[in-house]
Design an enzyme around this catalytic site. Structure first.
Site, PDB file in Angstrom:
ATOM      1  N   GLY A 106       0.744  -1.261   0.100  1.00  0.00           N
ATOM      2  CA  GLY A 106      -0.084   0.190   0.030  1.00  0.00           C
ATOM      3  C   GLY A 106       0.774   1.204   0.042  1.00  0.00           C
ATOM      4  N   ASN A 107       0.332   2.544   0.194  1.00  0.00           N
ATOM      5  CA  ASN A 107       0.825   3.552   0.251  1.00  0.00           C
ATOM      6  C   ASN A 107       0.416   4.420   1.495  1.00  0.00           C
ATOM      7  OD1 ASN A 107      -0.906   5.646  -0.897  1.00  0.00           O
ATOM      8  ND2 ASN A 107      -0.800   4.010  -2.586  1.00  0.00           N
TER       9      ASN A 107
END
Ligand code: CTP
Length: 406
Positions: free
Chosen positions: A205-206
């Protein structure tokens, strides 16, 4: 301008009298609506004398005018200052046991609240949850100041100076929050980060918080647009607004499908989502197990679809996709090239009409409340630099979108 000034019962009510003064001196028509407890601090006579109008605070006064519905509709702005912890709680729950409570429920115009209370009350989880709820509904909450409180104590929760409250409120209005210039238009906004599955429990993810995308959806809705918010993973709740429908997505592939589907036939698309560029090439159906010894799996990545570019290409191929597409660029500079130069190259590469270039780096933009960006245009219009809260940046982007439609 016609303004409803709601005053709730805190000691800062006396400062609201100065705020009222500032507004009437500039020629605005101000209707003061104090709560019963506010009248313990400043009486009706003061409000009537300073506003030059009768003051009502009970739902059962001036009933023949249907005052409780009328005020919030006729006004250009409702400003609740000070907003006590109790009045924030009541507003968050939609209680309408007095006139200002009714006005807040019926107002179809921008609502601004200026909280003032003791630090403990401001920091209390209940108050913070109420503030988050109100913000998610599009109410503009002015941050309280830090400084001397009622007694000898100091901390956050102080009522900002009347001049500050008034200038922030005017700023908000000037920057278009009250302009319904997207009336009749439909806009899709993507927000938050994508998650690319590795196995049933893990993902890549980020750090996107979703704050800028949510601020854009709210600003577009306030400007009168019918909004679809395509939301990936976010740190904040999706807004609850009758003009915003929320579509939840997880991966880049979901996002691509959602954009091509929901943006069809719409007027504008704003791609504020932070999209993964790579995903695991293989997703296992079972959770990856630890092996004996010191070995660890190698994760092979593959490129994801470029949602923005694909949308532009599909439009060129004849699909009915938005006429104005706004992209975001998160850029770092280096010795030879500035973030803005990288942004210009990206605008060309992506083929969209508008690009918002953010300079990113450790502690910059991602997850922060403020933003510092430059809006650049494919048609060669002058760059528009923007700084400030993500709300303010959102309003400016929406203004540029409205200009592009015009
Ligand atoms: N974007 C997209 N699909 C991707 C990657 C990005 O639609 N797979 C969109 C983003 O939502 C944003 C814009 O493209 O509006 C630019 O994102 P950014 O991460 O700055 O650029 P990248 O395309 O990833 O390019 P690079 O990593 O080379 O800077």
């Amino acid at each position: 301008m016609r303004i409803v000034l709601g005053v709730s019962g805190g000691i800062a009510a006396y400062k609201a009298a100065l705020l009222l003064r500032l507004m009437t001196e500039e020629g605005h028509e101000v209707h003061v609506v104090p709560t019963n407890s506010a009248l313990n601090f400043v009486g009706k006579a003061t409000w009537e004398a300073l506003s030059g109008r009768p003051v009502y605070n009970d739902t059962f006064e001036a009933v023949e005018e249907v005052n409780h519905v009328l005020q919030g509709r006729l006004a250009d702005l409702v400003l609740l200052a000070p907003a006590t912890a109790n009045s924030l709680a009541k507003a968050a729950h939609g209680l309408a046991d007095d006139l200002i409570g009714n006005i807040l429920l019926t107002a179809t115009v921008p609502v601004v609240m200026a909280p003032a209370m003791h630090t403990e009350m401001w920091e209390n989880a209940a108050t913070q949850a109420n503030v988050a709820t109100l913000r998610a509904r599009g109410i503009h909450i002015i941050e309280p100041a830090t400084g001397r409180l009622t007694g000898s104590d100091t901390g956050k929760g102080r009522f900002p100076e009347p001049e500050d409250i008034w200038s922030q409120t005017k700023d908000l209005l000037d920057r278009g929050a009250a302009k319904r210039h997207l009336e009749g238009k439909s806009v899709v906004v993507s927000a938050g980060g994508t998650r690319e599955a590795l196995d049933p429990v893990r993902y890549l993810g980020n750090r996107s918080s979703g704050k800028q995308g949510v601020a854009l959806a709210l600003a577009a809705a306030r400007a009168g647009a019918d909004v679809t918010l395509i939301a990936g993973a976010m740190d904040i709740a999706a807004p609850q607004d009758p003009n915003i429908s929320v579509v939840a997505i997880e991966s880049t592939r979901d996002l691509l499908d959602a954009v091509l589907h929901h943006a069809e036939g719409k007027d504008g698309l704003i791609m504020a989502a932070a999209v993964a560029d790579f995903r695991p090439a293989a997703v296992t159906d079972e959770k990856m197990k630890k092996q004996d010894g010191n070995t660890a799996p190698t994760i092979v990545l593959e490129q994801t679809e470029d949602v923005l570019r694909t949308t532009v290409e599909q439009r060129a191929a004849g699909q009915q996709l938005p006429r104005v597409i706004v992209g975001f660029a998160a850029e770092t500079g280096d010795a030879d090239t500035t973030p803005l130069e990288y942004g210009r190259a990206k605008l060309q590469r992506k083929g969209c009409e508008i690009l918002v270039v953010n300079e990113v780096g450790v502690g910059k933009v991602f997850g922060q409340d403020d933003n510092d960006a430059t809006i650049i245009f494919a048609d060669g219009s002058d760059d528009v630099p923007i700084q400030g809260s993500k709300d303010r940046v959102a309003v400016e982007i929406i203004n540029q979108l409205a200009d592009a439609f015009a």
